[in-house]
Design a protein around this motif. Structure first.
Motif, short mmCIF file in Angstrom:
data_model
loop_
_atom_site.label_atom_id
_atom_site.label_comp_id
_atom_site.label_asym_id
_atom_site.label_seq_id
_atom_site.Cartn_x
_atom_site.Cartn_y
_atom_site.Cartn_z
N VAL A 44 -87.24 -82.60 -106.46
CA VAL A 44 -87.91 -81.52 -107.76
C VAL A 44 -87.34 -80.15 -107.90
N PHE A 45 -86.90 -79.71 -109.31
CA PHE A 45 -86.36 -78.81 -109.62
C PHE A 45 -87.65 -77.66 -110.48
N GLY A 46 -87.43 -76.89 -109.90
CA GLY A 46 -88.27 -75.74 -110.33
C GLY A 46 -89.54 -76.44 -109.80
N VAL A 47 -90.67 -76.90 -111.26
CA VAL A 47 -92.14 -77.57 -111.26
C VAL A 47 -91.98 -79.23 -111.91
N GLU A 48 -90.80 -79.22 -111.77
CA GLU A 48 -90.19 -81.00 -112.42
C GLU A 48 -89.44 -81.94 -111.57
N ALA A 49 -90.11 -82.83 -111.74
CA ALA A 49 -89.29 -84.27 -110.83
C ALA A 49 -87.65 -85.03 -111.52
N THR A 50 -86.79 -84.86 -110.59
CA THR A 50 -85.93 -85.54 -110.96
C THR A 50 -86.15 -86.90 -110.11
N THR A 51 -86.05 -88.73 -110.75
CA THR A 51 -85.90 -89.32 -110.21
C THR A 51 -84.52 -89.82 -108.99
N ILE A 52 -84.51 -90.21 -108.10
CA ILE A 52 -83.19 -90.57 -107.69
C ILE A 52 -83.50 -91.93 -107.28
N THR A 53 -82.45 -92.13 -106.88
CA THR A 53 -81.31 -93.67 -107.02
C THR A 53 -81.41 -93.67 -106.36
N VAL A 54 -81.87 -94.04 -104.31
CA VAL A 54 -80.72 -94.18 -103.23
C VAL A 54 -80.50 -95.90 -103.30
N GLU A 55 -79.61 -96.09 -103.33
CA GLU A 55 -78.24 -96.93 -102.98
C GLU A 55 -77.97 -97.43 -102.18
N LYS A 100 -68.89 -105.55 -93.79
CA LYS A 100 -68.44 -105.51 -93.02
C LYS A 100 -67.19 -103.97 -92.69
N GLY A 101 -67.92 -104.23 -91.24
CA GLY A 101 -67.56 -102.81 -90.38
C GLY A 101 -68.77 -102.11 -89.60
N ILE A 102 -67.61 -100.49 -89.37
CA ILE A 102 -68.42 -100.04 -89.00
C ILE A 102 -68.81 -98.72 -89.56
N GLY A 103 -69.90 -98.29 -89.33
CA GLY A 103 -69.95 -96.72 -90.38
C GLY A 103 -70.86 -96.86 -91.10
N TYR A 104 -71.46 -94.96 -90.81
CA TYR A 104 -72.48 -94.46 -91.29
C TYR A 104 -72.51 -93.81 -92.51
N HIS A 105 -71.93 -94.48 -94.46
CA HIS A 105 -71.69 -92.89 -95.09
C HIS A 105 -72.10 -92.71 -95.59
N LEU A 106 -73.45 -91.71 -96.15
CA LEU A 106 -74.16 -90.61 -97.42
C LEU A 106 -73.50 -89.81 -97.81
N VAL A 107 -73.64 -90.16 -99.40
CA VAL A 107 -73.18 -89.39 -100.31
C VAL A 107 -73.64 -89.38 -101.40
N ILE A 115 -73.28 -97.13 -96.71
CA ILE A 115 -72.85 -96.96 -97.23
C ILE A 115 -73.87 -96.47 -98.66
N ILE A 116 -74.36 -94.85 -98.21
CA ILE A 116 -75.22 -94.89 -99.10
C ILE A 116 -75.31 -93.70 -100.05
N ASN A 117 -75.22 -94.26 -101.30
CA ASN A 117 -75.17 -93.06 -102.57
C ASN A 117 -76.55 -92.59 -103.19
N MET A 118 -77.38 -91.01 -103.23
CA MET A 118 -77.65 -91.22 -103.69
C MET A 118 -77.95 -90.40 -105.15
N SER A 119 -78.34 -91.43 -106.51
CA SER A 119 -77.45 -90.84 -107.88
C SER A 119 -79.12 -90.46 -108.61
N PRO A 120 -78.88 -88.89 -109.12
CA PRO A 120 -77.39 -88.85 -109.70
C PRO A 120 -76.71 -88.29 -108.52
N ALA A 121 -74.89 -88.43 -108.55
CA ALA A 121 -74.43 -87.83 -107.44
C ALA A 121 -73.96 -86.39 -108.16
N ASP A 122 -74.31 -85.39 -108.55
CA ASP A 122 -74.06 -83.92 -108.93
C ASP A 122 -74.95 -83.36 -108.80
#
Length: 511
Positions: A10-21, A26-33, A64-71
């Motif tokens: 939510v920005f102001g009184v309007e919402a923007t859809t966020i795509t969580v990818e 293989k490997g080990i780690g938790y990366h949130l971007v 690896i989790i990406n929250m888009s739009p990333a900016d």
């Protein structure tokens, strides 16, 4: 495996859809971007505990989790459920055939129960706009989101219900609200009534005019004269909110998480902040901008008691929103605008001691003290207040009178009739709905004066040393007085009464 889950910001009184990818490899780690704040970064601890306490887990792999739009900056803990479902789906712990049809939001407790979120209503509006089938969220916010039609809303108590819904097809209970019925059910009459006010007939008249035209008003009088009592009763004579106004108001309060269990706000807001309030708390803002008191008062009343006690810079930042009826907050990467169309009701003592020109008063103030006290409220701010009225103490005879005065219901009928005339008058305008909102062009069109009225107004302008803005205010108030009398024209008597309500301009107090 890569999976996509959908949330919202939510920005102001309007919402923007966020795509969580969510991608698991293989490997080990938790990366949130994707510009998450600290509350989101900490979510992995809450998610891990919630999943473990419900028979699931975060696997020891590279996630690896990406929250888009990333900016876009994301904030808050409302993405816990979104991330948890994404992790379960990407690790094949649950089926995920129809994740793309639902928008999912909610904060997780360590046992998997859901905590309420902010901004459920604007998020639901955006979900419907973007064609989502349903919205899954905490049960505490379900009524609020269900106001939006053509969207399936599911209020849940625990993450296990969501897991069973996607994995086993166990249906969730849909929350269904008849918005019109909910609105009408919540239209209860305010608890304060003008019939409780003894005497003060002239002040009641002023309040009626202010309510009929949406005018700002300042009450000036000694302590105990009844200023606060009168102000608290103003919402009781304002016209009932329309469904559109109710949705608009609920949306703002939803952003700050102040919507009650009823879901839809049907009572006009009455906000009364303390005089120690900061600039940001009054007009909105902050690192992550939030609505301030002037926006929480949208479609209602903002009451500033003891106006000179507020910091001058706080009052000055309110000048632009009073004119534009919205406030814009700019940051380096984004700008948000909050609506702030409210009635300002202010009160103040006439002097530091509170007893100006009262021979019976135990304490009086010197001219220098008066000057310092009154200078706390600037002339430009007073010019934006349409009605200035002096409130005098009620004599004992009227206080002890058992007869009740005119009720708020009766006054509201007249106010509503006057507002109906204004609605018809400004039917072609999208921004102007009542007299106080008129611009210069509309004032010239709807407040035509004869020669006698012009001369009367000219004399008042010269004697009271009024500004051009005060001139427009007098014409607006005159138009409202005419509307209350169902008069098509603004007559001299209307102008004369409106001038009386400018007699307490600052120059007049100082002589």
């Amino acid at each position: 495996m890569l999976k996509k889950v959908f949330g919202s910001a939510v920005f102001g009184v309007e919402a923007t859809t966020i795509t969580v990818e969510v991608n698991v490899d293989k490997g080990i780690g938790y990366h949130l971007v994707g510009l998450p704040d600290n509350a989101i970064k900490e979510s992995n601890f809450r998610i891990a505990a919630a999943l473990q306490n419900n028979g699931y887990k975060i696997p020891g792999k590279k996630i690896i989790i990406n929250m888009s739009p990333a900016d876009l900056r994301k904030e808050g803990s409302a993405y816990d459920l979104t991330l948890a479902i994404g992790i379960l789906a990407s690790t094949d712990q649950i089926k995920a055939e129809n994740l793309d049809k639902y928008l999912i939001m909610g904060e997780l407790s360590l046992d998997g129960t859901l905590q309420p979120i902010k901004g459920a209503l604007p998020i639901a509006v955006k979900a419907r706009e973007e064609g989502f089938k349903g919205f899954i969220l905490p049960i505490q916010n379900a009524k609020e989101a269900a106001i939006v039609d053509n969207l399936e809303v599911y209020g849940i108590e625990n993450i296990k219900q969501v897991i069973d819904f996607f994995d086993k097809g166990i249906p969730l209970e849909q929350t269904i609200i008849n918005t019109r019925e909910e609105f009408e059910k919540n239209l209860d009459f305010p608890e304060f009534d003008f019939c409780d006010v003894k005497g003060q007939e002239g002040i009641k008249r002023c309040m009626e005019i202010a309510a009929a035209g949406g005018h700002n008003i300042i009450l000036i009088g000694p302590p105990g004269a009844g200023k606060t009592m009168l102000a608290k009763r103003l919402p009781s004579i304002l016209p009932p909110m329309t469904l559109h106004e109710a949705l608009e108001t609920t949306k703002i309060h939803s952003v700050v998480g102040r919507v009650k269990d009823t879901g839809l706000m049907a009572q006009r807001p009455f906000r009364s902040p303390h005089h120690t309030i900061s600039n940001v708390a009054l007009v909105g803002g902050g690192s992550y901008p939030q609505p301030g008191e002037i926006s929480l008062s949208h479609n209602g009343v903002l009451f500033l008691d003891e106006l000179p006690e507020f910091k001058r810079e706080v009052l000055e930042v309110m000048r632009q929103p009073l004119e534009d009826r919205e406030v814009t907050i700019s940051r380096a990467k984004f700008t948000v605008t909050y609506p702030s169309s409210f009635m300002l009701v202010a009160s103040m003592n006439p002097s530091p001691s509170g007893y100006f020109n009262d021979p019976s008063a135990p304490v009086t103030s010197s001219p220098a003290e008066m000057q310092r006290y009154l200078s706390k409220v600037s002339g430009p701010l007073l010019d934006r207040i349409d009605i200035h009225i002096e409130v005098t103490p009620v004599p004992f005879e009227k206080l002890s009178d058992d007869r009740k005065g005119e009720t708020s219901v009766d006054i509201r009928k007249r106010v509503t009739q006057a507002r109906a005339l204004q609605t018809q008058r400004f039917a072609e305008s999208d921004t102007v709905h009542y007299n106080a909102q008129m611009n210069t062009k509309q004032i010239r069109k709807h407040c035509v004066l004869d020669e006698g009225s012009k001369q009367l107004l000219k004399t008042a302008m010269e004697r009271l040393n009024l500004s051009a803005r005060a001139y427009d205010r007098i014409l607006k108030v005159s138009r409202t007085i005419a509307d209350l009398e169902h008069s098509d024209k603004v007559e001299g008597s209307h102008i004369s009464e409106a001038i009386q309500y400018r007699s307490l301009d600052r120059e007049g107090w100082l002589g």
